[in-house]
Design a protein around this motif. Structure first.
Motif, PDB file in Angstrom:
ATOM      1  N   UNK A  57     -23.958 -17.024   6.478  1.00 10.50           N
ATOM      2  CA  UNK A  57     -25.346 -16.611   6.282  1.00 10.50           C
ATOM      3  C   UNK A  57     -25.479 -15.400   5.351  1.00 10.50           C
ATOM      4  N   UNK A  58     -24.427 -14.639   5.195  1.00 12.97           N
ATOM      5  CA  UNK A  58     -24.562 -13.389   4.430  1.00 12.97           C
ATOM      6  C   UNK A  58     -23.258 -13.080   3.719  1.00 12.97           C
ATOM      7  N   UNK A  59     -23.320 -12.069   2.877  1.00 15.12           N
ATOM      8  CA  UNK A  59     -22.125 -11.600   2.184  1.00 15.12           C
ATOM      9  C   UNK A  59     -21.103 -11.069   3.195  1.00 15.12           C
ATOM     10  N   UNK A  60     -21.613 -10.426   4.247  1.00 13.31           N
ATOM     11  CA  UNK A  60     -20.724  -9.900   5.290  1.00 13.31           C
ATOM     12  C   UNK A  60     -19.959 -11.040   5.969  1.00 13.31           C
ATOM     13  N   UNK A  61     -20.661 -12.146   6.258  1.00 12.76           N
ATOM     14  CA  UNK A  61     -20.001 -13.328   6.831  1.00 12.76           C
ATOM     15  C   UNK A  61     -18.899 -13.826   5.910  1.00 12.76           C
ATOM     16  N   UNK A  62     -19.211 -13.886   4.623  1.00  6.05           N
ATOM     17  CA  UNK A  62     -18.241 -14.408   3.640  1.00  6.05           C
ATOM     18  C   UNK A  62     -16.990 -13.524   3.605  1.00  6.05           C
ATOM     19  N   UNK A  63     -17.211 -12.208   3.608  1.00  7.47           N
ATOM     20  CA  UNK A  63     -16.100 -11.244   3.572  1.00  7.47           C
ATOM     21  C   UNK A  63     -15.253 -11.377   4.851  1.00  7.47           C
ATOM     22  N   UNK A  64     -15.916 -11.457   6.008  1.00 12.65           N
ATOM     23  CA  UNK A  64     -15.178 -11.539   7.271  1.00 12.65           C
ATOM     24  C   UNK A  64     -14.406 -12.852   7.387  1.00 12.65           C
ATOM     25  N   UNK A 105     -20.683 -16.731  12.599  1.00 14.45           N
ATOM     26  CA  UNK A 105     -19.518 -16.058  11.991  1.00 14.45           C
ATOM     27  C   UNK A 105     -19.286 -14.661  12.547  1.00 14.45           C
ATOM     28  N   UNK A 106     -20.351 -13.933  12.834  1.00 17.05           N
ATOM     29  CA  UNK A 106     -20.161 -12.583  13.380  1.00 17.05           C
ATOM     30  C   UNK A 106     -19.469 -12.659  14.741  1.00 17.05           C
ATOM     31  N   UNK A 107     -19.887 -13.638  15.559  1.00 18.43           N
ATOM     32  CA  UNK A 107     -19.270 -13.813  16.886  1.00 18.43           C
ATOM     33  C   UNK A 107     -17.808 -14.230  16.745  1.00 18.43           C
TER      34      UNK A 107
END
Length: 335
Positions: free
Chosen positions: A268-275, A129-131
């Protein structure tokens, strides 16, 4: 067939801008007689090559049957005016009788298309997701540059995963300017006599002028469709699903966004969910039926890089069904 006079005149007039011109024998040498084929498109084939200084290149050989050189001129004219980290670099070209080739920087990871669809056998699986989020931002920066940053506004008209190339670090670069239109900054609308682009990614106003004029907002629409596909890991129109309500993916995702039940894989993370949620909201704004309701790319960047809380939920998208052939495009209707 000899050199087309239009192309020769164009190349003479743009000599200072155009990249280096190569002979066909040079092109043959750098590709080792077109030994390593990277891909194929409606325009011809793409081959891996190596310059004399050792730099790896991708050589796009245009089909000899392709018209009077309009796509060739488009590509050289538009891309020669650009210089941006998210736009592929044109290093040279060949124009010798019917032999035409464009020489680009080599992109080690090929096209985005290989990495975003679930169940695609040609890859090692989807990107993280970050990528994906960073790729969406990179493409937005490239488009914002084309629309506002270079001396002449360039509207691409064929934004889709196949035309986004990824380098070894997965930095995205917009490529394939064969359908691009150049316009002065003062021109907000573009006169078009043909529907251009790829079904599934073409903005509705390209077919239905009553919705508004064709402009850079047509690229915004295509970008929105593409980002939704990146998020969902599936095509925008998917006839393989069982329930009719799930065929048109933007509706499915809009309905589930309201319920907060997206069920996306690999978060994988809250940051992924937000993005992921930001990517969805932004893309739903980008695919609004009326061009005037879509944000410009500078606003798209602000929304992607800003806070999730500040993003208003867009109106539900209308169904514009671009899956049919261009001649048989249906009218817009809301499901």
């Amino acid at each position: 067939m000899g050199n087309h006079p239009n192309v020769e005149v164009f190349l003479r007039n743009h000599e200072s801008l155009a990249p280096k011109r190569y002979r066909y024998s040079d092109v043959k040498k750098m590709t080792n007689s077109f030994k390593d084929k990277l891909g194929e498109g409606g325009y011809g084939g793409v081959y891996k090559g190596k310059m004399l200084d050792g730099q790896m290149v991708a050589v796009k050989v245009l089909s000899e049957t392709k018209g009077n050189g309009e796509e060739f001129i488009n590509e050289v004219a538009s891309i020669s005016k650009t210089s941006h980290v998210n736009i592929v670099t044109l290093l040279g070209f060949c124009y010798e009788g019917p032999k035409r080739a464009l020489i680009y920087e080599f992109m080690a990871n090929g096209s985005l298309e290989k990495f975003i669809y679930n169940g695609n056998p040609s890859t090692n699986g989807r990107l993280g997701w970050e990528t994906l989020y960073n790729i969406a931002i990179g493409i937005a920066r490239g488009l914002e540059y084309l629309h506002r940053g270079c001396n002449t506004r360039i509207v691409h008209f064929d934004i889709k995963p196949h035309n986004i190339l990824l380098n070894e670090d997965f930095c995205p670069k917009v490529s394939d300017f064969g359908l691009a239109k150049l316009c002065t900054k003062k021109e907000s609308m573009i006169s078009m006599f043909d529907a251009r682009g790829t079904p599934g990614y073409i903005a509705p106003e390209v077919f239905y002028r009553s919705l508004g004029g064709v402009s850079y907002k047509s690229d915004v629409y295509s970008y929105g469709v593409m980002v939704l596909e990146m998020v969902g890991g599936r095509k925008n129109i998917d006839v393989g699903v069982d329930r009719i309500s799930e065929i048109y993916f933007p509706h499915w995702i809009y309905n589930h966004l309201e319920l907060d039940e997206l069920g996306l894989q690999g978060l994988m993370s809250e940051e992924d969910r937000v993005n992921a949620r930001k990517m969805i909201i932004v893309s739903l704004w980008c695919i609004q039926t009326k061009p005037s309701d879509r944000p410009p790319m500078c606003r798209v960047l602000d929304m992607l890089e800003g806070s999730l809380q500040s993003l208003p939920i867009p109106p539900k998208p209308f169904l514009f069904s671009p899956a049919r052939s261009m001649k048989d495009s249906s009218t817009t209707s809301e499901l």
